[in-house]
Design an enzyme around this catalytic site. Sequence first.
Site, PDB file in Angstrom:
ATOM      1  N   SER A  85     -17.658 -24.634 -22.276  1.00 39.31           N
ATOM      2  CA  SER A  85     -16.739 -23.772 -23.014  1.00 39.31           C
ATOM      3  C   SER A  85     -17.514 -22.847 -23.942  1.00 39.31           C
ATOM      4  CB  SER A  85     -15.787 -24.627 -23.850  1.00 39.31           C
ATOM      5  OG  SER A  85     -16.516 -25.222 -24.913  1.00 39.31           O
ATOM      6  N   LYS A  86     -16.783 -21.870 -24.472  1.00 36.54           N
ATOM      7  CA  LYS A  86     -17.387 -20.952 -25.422  1.00 36.54           C
ATOM      8  C   LYS A  86     -17.913 -21.728 -26.633  1.00 36.54           C
ATOM      9  CE  LYS A  86     -15.759 -17.438 -28.638  1.00 36.54           C
ATOM     10  NZ  LYS A  86     -16.993 -17.476 -29.390  1.00 36.54           N
ATOM     11  N   ARG A  87     -17.186 -22.776 -27.036  1.00 36.43           N
ATOM     12  CA  ARG A  87     -17.605 -23.564 -28.187  1.00 36.43           C
ATOM     13  C   ARG A  87     -18.983 -24.209 -27.961  1.00 36.43           C
ATOM     14  NH1 ARG A  87     -13.419 -27.449 -29.356  1.00 36.43           N
ATOM     15  NH2 ARG A  87     -12.056 -25.697 -28.917  1.00 36.43           N
TER      16      ARG A  87
END
Length: 337
Positions: A261-263
């Site tokens: 994910s972007k996180r």
Amino acid sequence: MSTSVRVRFAPSPTGPLHIGGVRTALFNYLFAKKHNGTFVLRIEDTDQNRYVEGAEDYIISALNWCHIPYDEGPGKEGDCGPYRQSERKSMYKQYALDLIEKGAAYYAFDTAQELQTARENAEAKKETFIYNHNNRNDFTNSLTLSSYEVKERINRGDDYVIRFKPELKTLHMFDEIRKGIEIDTSLIDDKVLFKSDGMPTYHLANVVDDHDMKISHVIRGEEWLPSMALHVLLYESFGWERPKFAHLPLILKPTGKGKLSKRDGDKMGFSVFPLEWKDPKSGEISTGFKQDGFLPETMINILAFLGWNPGTEQEIFSLDELVQAFSLDKVNSSGAK
Ligand code: GLU
């Protein structure tokens, strides 16, 4: 193969294109070029609530930066356009009506409140609510109402959706990467194909468009594997030949647990997008491989090896070399970290 190869990349313009999406586009491109086929870009924008300003331009810029241009798509009209689903809106309803005619779909008039109550009743019994062959006769639909009443409701403008009525059987399917798959179709719910707002759902529009655009191979991310049975049943109900399917392995977090994910990128200091993206609402900026100083050739080389390998020691490939070496047989079925 007798028919020509036509593949498509079909993103929804809901935000910047994640590198997983770029990898899907790349594998479609490589497969098309390897077989002298056509690579189509189709924008799946039927869900207007999720539309994000600038996302379509971003997708096109990202494909261009990676040197994986599409042959047909928005701005490159071919024989199968338009290539944005919002511009094809008027054609979908007839297909849903055809399925009703064939007995493979039905009108459902249940209100949001009625469905919510059904959901709560199921939850109280610690069950998950599924609208399907077990309970469709308990609801307000064209299977339980008289045809006179159905007509009346439609004529007076009652809201309705069109739901699929899957044939009950053991369905045999083949995925080019995962090989033979069998599924008991009684597990599938009566999916909504056409919504009360006059728009098709993803499932109907996707299958209709793949057929209409003469797509020979559906190559897409593994997150769509659970939809494959529904899509195959839709092809069967329409009486259409199904394309070949290939579901690509997920791109996983560095730990191997769950989707990247972007996180994860933010936490560990790497980009998950090819180009920088500024969120039109929050103004938040996400970094991109290009702005981080990567060359497109490098980006392509990295992505090619996420889920595929040539079966040799060679690690550095130009795009042309990838086209020559690529085959779906060498795509792994397990996720790539
Ligand atoms: N619009 C879907 C997506 O955004 C396409 C899935 C497919 O390729 O069938 O991933």
